[in-house]
Scaffold this motif. Structure first.
Motif, PDB file in Angstrom:
ATOM      1  N   ALA A  37      -1.862  -5.675  -2.874  1.00  0.00           N
ATOM      2  CA  ALA A  37      -2.792  -4.944  -1.565  1.00  0.00           C
ATOM      3  C   ALA A  37      -2.124  -5.108   0.327  1.00  0.00           C
ATOM      4  O   ALA A  37      -2.101  -6.470   0.822  1.00  0.00           O
ATOM      5  N   THR A  38      -2.465  -3.970   1.170  1.00  0.00           N
ATOM      6  CA  THR A  38      -2.329  -4.653   1.841  1.00  0.00           C
ATOM      7  C   THR A  38      -2.657  -4.035   3.501  1.00  0.00           C
ATOM      8  O   THR A  38      -3.937  -3.368   2.677  1.00  0.00           O
ATOM      9  N   SER A  39      -2.650  -4.797   4.764  1.00  0.00           N
ATOM     10  CA  SER A  39      -3.079  -5.120   5.125  1.00  0.00           C
ATOM     11  C   SER A  39      -3.980  -3.365   5.995  1.00  0.00           C
ATOM     12  O   SER A  39      -4.680  -3.135   7.155  1.00  0.00           O
ATOM     13  N   ASP A  40      -2.549  -2.349   6.300  1.00  0.00           N
ATOM     14  CA  ASP A  40      -3.432  -1.129   6.511  1.00  0.00           C
ATOM     15  C   ASP A  40      -4.206  -0.461   5.975  1.00  0.00           C
ATOM     16  O   ASP A  40      -3.757   1.147   5.270  1.00  0.00           O
ATOM     17  N   GLY A  41      -4.516  -0.916   3.967  1.00  0.00           N
ATOM     18  CA  GLY A  41      -5.741   0.142   3.309  1.00  0.00           C
ATOM     19  C   GLY A  41      -4.533   0.993   3.079  1.00  0.00           C
ATOM     20  O   GLY A  41      -5.218   1.373   2.048  1.00  0.00           O
ATOM     21  N   HIS A  42      -3.328  -0.434   2.033  1.00  0.00           N
ATOM     22  CA  HIS A  42      -3.006   0.214   0.181  1.00  0.00           C
ATOM     23  C   HIS A  42      -2.615  -1.111  -0.426  1.00  0.00           C
ATOM     24  O   HIS A  42      -3.243  -1.710  -0.376  1.00  0.00           O
ATOM     25  N   SER A  63     -10.627  -5.741   1.801  1.00  0.00           N
ATOM     26  CA  SER A  63     -11.033  -6.577   1.777  1.00  0.00           C
ATOM     27  C   SER A  63     -10.083  -7.827   2.414  1.00  0.00           C
ATOM     28  O   SER A  63     -10.540  -8.494   2.973  1.00  0.00           O
ATOM     29  N   SER A  64      -9.441  -8.332   1.196  1.00  0.00           N
ATOM     30  CA  SER A  64      -8.756  -9.313   1.771  1.00  0.00           C
ATOM     31  C   SER A  64      -6.520  -9.275   0.932  1.00  0.00           C
ATOM     32  O   SER A  64      -7.268  -8.266  -0.145  1.00  0.00           O
ATOM     33  N   THR A  65      -6.345  -9.429   1.789  1.00  0.00           N
ATOM     34  CA  THR A  65      -4.467  -8.365   1.128  1.00  0.00           C
ATOM     35  C   THR A  65      -4.008  -9.972  -0.032  1.00  0.00           C
ATOM     36  O   THR A  65      -4.349 -11.145  -0.080  1.00  0.00           O
ATOM     37  N   GLY A  66      -3.061  -9.360  -0.476  1.00  0.00           N
ATOM     38  CA  GLY A  66      -3.182  -9.810  -1.613  1.00  0.00           C
ATOM     39  C   GLY A  66      -1.906  -9.650  -2.717  1.00  0.00           C
ATOM     40  O   GLY A  66      -1.407  -8.632  -2.854  1.00  0.00           O
ATOM     41  N   SER A  67      -1.466 -10.220  -3.819  1.00  0.00           N
ATOM     42  CA  SER A  67      -0.365  -9.899  -4.633  1.00  0.00           C
ATOM     43  C   SER A  67      -0.151 -10.461  -6.045  1.00  0.00           C
ATOM     44  O   SER A  67      -0.521 -11.778  -5.890  1.00  0.00           O
ATOM     45  N   LEU A  87     -13.163   1.555  -8.409  1.00  0.00           N
ATOM     46  CA  LEU A  87     -12.784   1.300  -8.837  1.00  0.00           C
ATOM     47  C   LEU A  87     -12.474  -0.631  -8.548  1.00  0.00           C
ATOM     48  O   LEU A  87     -12.359  -0.570  -7.094  1.00  0.00           O
ATOM     49  N   LYS A  88     -13.398  -1.722  -9.132  1.00  0.00           N
ATOM     50  CA  LYS A  88     -13.518  -2.829  -7.857  1.00  0.00           C
ATOM     51  C   LYS A  88     -12.168  -3.618  -8.693  1.00  0.00           C
ATOM     52  O   LYS A  88     -12.121  -4.443  -9.538  1.00  0.00           O
ATOM     53  N   LEU A  89     -11.066  -4.218  -7.850  1.00  0.00           N
ATOM     54  CA  LEU A  89      -9.845  -4.862  -8.175  1.00  0.00           C
ATOM     55  C   LEU A  89     -10.031  -6.460  -7.611  1.00  0.00           C
ATOM     56  O   LEU A  89     -10.522  -6.735  -6.065  1.00  0.00           O
TER      57      LEU A  89
END
Length: 371
Positions: A37-42, A63-67, A87-89
């Motif tokens: 999940a990236t800060s530019d909304g992808h 909402s928050s970045t990470g991988s 969907l919420k991940l």
């Protein structure tokens, strides 16, 4: 990592990723998809089997970045069964992932991003990075579709396990052979310039076709560091090229013929399909007999019986009797688009060349069988 994403878009990305991921690899992480999940909304989805790598960026409300990485087969199975909509991940402790849709909740065990192998990057490929050339996606798809069926599936013959791709910047040519037949197709194709040609492996061709089925219009194509890159919209595919020497295919293509006949394609297709039903299962042998004004097709199976068919043709040259694999002839005819096809022969033990009677620069060469 926490985000919301459209189920249909996420499922589409996972559908491609699962065809790339290697479920049987000795490295378990190669059966996973990397979610970032990236800060530019992808949400960036990546998969690889170390030979083919795929990355697709899907719009998401992050909402928050990470991988993390998670088994793509089970994740795809979960997402496929969920209703359309958001969907919420959510990334949990120990690299688990939580998927929520309405009142449904799933938790899947994952692995850290650090376990996932690095992917080829076109920005760092070669000294100056990869130069992409925009080409018509339908032209690339046509080149693959008309040649992929005759790529060898014998893993021991590495130099035949892919298609040879040549391009001079204006015309593209693909050639494939499995030792029993050869297919060659050329069409207008504006680059990239490939001085020596490249060999695209069998699975790489299949993945390129899947990508092209998803997009419309032009796609970017580039080659560097033994990789072919295909870029379309938010999707990037890299294919490791076969570093082998393709056989001298021009020597296989007969330079002359003594006998030639033009046959309606649909008539010949129908006759061959009927002959294949009766032909021996392993060899699919059909006997072609050319005589005065007719083409005869005979399939003789000791366990079933005999099929004999005649087609009227304009032919008055020396007679010919030769045997061929009906399936090989059918596969060539299936990708010819013209109403009539031309069959060219030399002798009974020489290959048959199939071409459109008047159309694209295409030919199929099928080796004979003893009858």
């Amino acid at each position: 990592m926490e985000l919301e994403i459209d189920q249909a878009q996420f499922l589409s990305a996972l559908s491609l990723a699962q065809t790339v991921a290697n479920k049987r690899a000795t490295m378990p992480v190669l059966a996973n998809v990397l979610l970032r999940a990236t800060s530019d909304g992808h949400l960036v989805c990546s998969a690889t089997d170390m030979m083919i790598s795929l990355t697709e960026s899907v719009p998401a409300q992050v909402s928050s970045t990470g991988s993390l990485t998670v088994g793509v087969r089970h994740l795809h199975g979960v997402v496929r069964t969920l209703p359309t909509g958001k969907l919420k991940l959510q990334g949990l402790e120990n690299h688990w992932i939580r998927i929520v849709s309405g009142r449904s909740e799933f938790k899947l065990m994952g692995m850290p991003e650090s376990d996932f192998p690095g992917l080829p990057d076109p920005k760092t490929g070669s000294k100056k990075g990869v130069t992409f050339t925009e080409v018509p996606g339908h032209a690339l798809a046509d080149l693959i579709q008309k040649t992929q069926f005759s790529v060898s599936s014998d893993e021991a013959r590495v130099n035949l396990n892919g298609v040879l791709f040549e391009c001079d910047g204006s015309v593209g040519t693909m050639v494939s052979t499995d030792g029993h037949r050869l297919t060659k197709f050329s069409c207008p194709f504006p680059g990239p310039v490939l001085d020596k040609g490249i060999i695209i492996p069998r699975k790489g061709m299949l993945e390129i076709r899947r990508v092209l089925d998803r997009v419309q219009g032009d796609v970017g194509v580039g080659v560097a560091d033994q990789h072919l890159f295909v870029r379309a919209d938010e999707l990037l595919l890299s294919v490791k090229l076969n570093n082998v020497t393709f056989p001298p295919y021009k020597a296989v293509i007969p330079s002359a013929h003594q006998r030639s006949v033009v046959v309606p394609r649909e008539e010949l297709l129908g006759a061959l399909r009927r002959a294949e039903v009766m032909a021996p299962e392993k060899t699919a042998t059909v006997r072609l007999s050319l005589g005065d004004g007719k083409l005869e097709l005979t399939a003789d199976n000791p366990d079933l019986g005999v099929a004999h068919q005649e087609l009227s043709v304009d032919y008055d040259a020396a007679p010919l009797v030769a045997g061929f694999n009906a399936r090989y002839l059918l596969e060539v005819l299936d990708v010819i688009d013209t109403d009539d096809v031309r069959l060219e022969f030399q002798g009974e033990l020489d290959p048959c060349v199939l071409k459109p009677s008047d159309g694209p620069d295409f030919l199929g060469v099928v080796m004979p069988m003893r009858i």
